[in-house]
Design an enzyme around this catalytic site. Structure first.
Site, short mmCIF file in Angstrom:
data_model
loop_
_atom_site.label_atom_id
_atom_site.label_comp_id
_atom_site.label_asym_id
_atom_site.label_seq_id
_atom_site.Cartn_x
_atom_site.Cartn_y
_atom_site.Cartn_z
N LYS A 1 -4.72 -11.38 -6.60
CA LYS A 1 -6.00 -11.46 -5.65
C LYS A 1 -7.09 -10.79 -6.42
CE LYS A 1 -6.57 -9.09 -2.13
NZ LYS A 1 -6.70 -8.32 -0.83
N LYS B 1 0.82 -1.26 -0.13
CA LYS B 1 -0.14 -0.19 0.08
C LYS B 1 0.87 1.25 -0.03
CE LYS B 1 -4.15 -1.64 2.06
NZ LYS B 1 -5.27 -1.36 3.05
N LYS C 1 -11.20 -5.94 -4.40
CA LYS C 1 -12.67 -4.90 -4.58
C LYS C 1 -12.59 -3.72 -4.96
CE LYS C 1 -13.76 -5.03 0.37
NZ LYS C 1 -12.53 -4.80 1.03
P1 TYM Z 1 -10.95 -6.57 3.37
O1 TYM Z 1 -11.98 -5.73 3.47
O2 TYM Z 1 -9.66 -6.34 2.43
O3 TYM Z 1 -11.62 -7.92 2.90
C1 TYM Z 1 -12.75 -8.57 3.74
C2 TYM Z 1 -12.27 -10.11 3.71
O4 TYM Z 1 -12.38 -10.85 2.68
C3 TYM Z 1 -11.36 -11.43 2.52
N1 TYM Z 1 -10.74 -11.59 1.10
C4 TYM Z 1 -10.57 -12.29 0.36
N2 TYM Z 1 -10.83 -13.72 0.43
C5 TYM Z 1 -10.58 -14.48 -0.84
N3 TYM Z 1 -10.10 -14.26 -1.84
C6 TYM Z 1 -9.85 -12.97 -2.05
N4 TYM Z 1 -9.61 -12.52 -3.33
C7 TYM Z 1 -9.99 -12.08 -0.95
N5 TYM Z 1 -9.94 -10.54 -0.95
C8 TYM Z 1 -10.46 -10.26 0.38
C9 TYM Z 1 -10.16 -11.10 3.47
O5 TYM Z 1 -9.22 -11.72 3.70
C10 TYM Z 1 -11.32 -10.40 4.67
O6 TYM Z 1 -11.46 -11.58 5.41
N6 TYM Z 1 -8.14 -5.65 7.31
C11 TYM Z 1 -9.41 -6.34 6.94
C12 TYM Z 1 -10.48 -5.77 7.69
C13 TYM Z 1 -10.49 -5.79 8.96
C14 TYM Z 1 -10.61 -6.74 9.92
C15 TYM Z 1 -10.78 -6.59 11.53
C16 TYM Z 1 -11.07 -8.36 9.63
C17 TYM Z 1 -10.45 -4.90 9.60
N7 TYM Z 1 -10.49 -5.18 11.15
C18 TYM Z 1 -10.80 -7.40 12.08
C19 TYM Z 1 -11.16 -9.42 10.71
C20 TYM Z 1 -10.78 -8.75 11.96
C21 TYM Z 1 -9.34 -6.16 5.47
O7 TYM Z 1 -9.11 -4.89 4.86
O8 TYM Z 1 -10.29 -6.92 4.88
#
Ligand code: TYM
Length: 336
Positions: free
Chosen positions: A197, A115, A200
């Site tokens: 990957k 990032k 979003k």
């Molecule tokens: P984020 O918003 O990027 O993604 C949300 C969740 O989706 C999973 N994920 C994926 N799984 C499989 N294949 C993919 N291509 C893919 N892209 C995303 C992510 O692993 C995630 O589980 N930092 C975290 C959000 C967060 C969080 C937390 C999670 C903030 N506080 C506390 C758990 C506990 C994030 O940016 O996820």
């Protein structure tokens, strides 16, 4: 008595679109285990401001993500669904945990390194501090399991280290959280680049599929999905595009990869892609319908978000008060 079950915590950033990667890697696993845990899910709207957001778009996207959570089947009665920014204890515990986190360990985070390259023009402190806020999210609720995709595993390990460090100094304060990865699909790949990957916020609209996308558009994206020049459907490292589609189909139908390979081995890519699209469309049809219904009643959504925040804050405050006491902050005198 809900609270006697072990606590599950997870969150999603309200950026871009909620993709089938988020669904397969995270939400679908939450649904499978939600009965076994007292579950808390947040829209982490403080995390996502580490990247500049347009305020008007951001507000509507966050509410849309909240509706998508419910449309997927997360139950606001059985679990807590809330916006992170509604519970001020997150920011407060983050400050405290900052003082127990090291610059060196934060700089080593893979996601920070990526990032900071992408945001060289806005290399703000929040980008570096991001995993500490994430640790605070989890530790505030004494969560014992955190189901995420593989890209979040390193952040989870850091949260464990911080919790452990604090417990070693002050005695048992935080539950040490376990990462929970689904058996397959913890990394879904882009439909346009099977080595990247699915993200979003991919600028190429064909790369990712939203969970509330129209059937026509879903069909079109799978038709265009990048594969290879062979014609057999097999799950192999040198066939990343086809393997990714197999994982998606398997997750959407609950059929094993082996079964699917038998079924589609010689069916041809065209037929295979059509069936993957069809399975995705069918699985997500009720989600999209529910989503559309929910978005017509914003007052209802805001009402349950408020209730979720109150319940979350009550739990978070217990941990925060304990932490403040342990480190020697004076208890705030109450005035009559
Ligand atoms: P984020 O918003 O990027 O993604 C949300 C969740 O989706 C999973 N994920 C994926 N799984 C499989 N294949 C993919 N291509 C893919 N892209 C995303 C992510 O692993 C995630 O589980 N930092 C975290 C959000 C967060 C969080 C937390 C999670 C903030 N506080 C506390 C758990 C506990 C994030 O940016 O996820």
């Amino acid at each position: 008595n809900m609270e006697k079950k072990p606590v599950l915590y997870s969150g999603i950033q309200p950026t871009g679109i909620l993709t089938i990667g988020n669904f397969i890697g995270a939400i679908n696993n939450w649904l499978k285990i939600q009965e076994d845990y007292f579950s808390i899910y947040s829209i982490v709207d403080l995390h996502a401001i580490t990247v500049r957001q347009d305020p008007i778009e951001y507000r509507s996207r966050a509410l849309s993500f909240y509706a998508q959570y419910i449309a997927c089947g997360l139950d606001p009665e059985k679990s807590i669904l809330y916006f992170q920014s509604h519970v001020h204890q997150h920011a407060e515990l983050t400050w405290i945990l900052n003082c127990y986190s090291y610059l060196g360990e934060l700089r080593r985070m893979t996601q920070y390194k990526e990032k900071s390259k992408k945001n060289a023009d806005n290399l703000n402190v929040g980008l570096l501090d991001y995993p500490v806020l994430m640790a605070a999210d989890i530790l505030l609720y004494q969560a014992s399991v955190v189901p995420v995709g593989i890209d979040q595993k390193q952040h989870l390990e850091l949260a464990r280290d911080i919790a452990d460090r604090f417990n070693n100094i002050y005695g048992q304060t935080f539950t040490i959280p376990e990462v929970y990865l689904g058996k397959q699909g913890n990394k879904i790949f882009s439909l346009q680049d099977p080595f990247a990957k699915m993200s979003k916020s991919d600028p190429n609209p064909d790369a990712a599929v939203s969970i509330i996308e129209s059937p026509d558009s879903i069909a079109r994206k799978f038709k265009r999905a990048v594969t290879d020049s062979e014609s057999v459907v097999e799950y192999r490292e040198d066939k990343p595009g086809i393997s990714n589609l197999l994982v998606i189909l398997s997750s959407m139908t609950d059929k094993s990869i082996d079964t699917l390979v038998n079924e589609y081995h010689d069916a041809g890519y065209k037929k295979f892609k059509e069936d993957v699209a069809e399975a995705v469309i069918e699985k997500l049809r009720p989600v999209r319908e529910d989503y559309e219904r929910l978005m017509k009643d914003k007052a209802y959504l805001l009402n349950i978000a408020g209730q979720g925040a109150s319940r979350a804050a009550a739990l978070a405050e217990r941990t925060l008060a304990k932490v403040k006491k342990k480190i020697g902050l004076i208890e705030r005198p109450s005035l009559n």
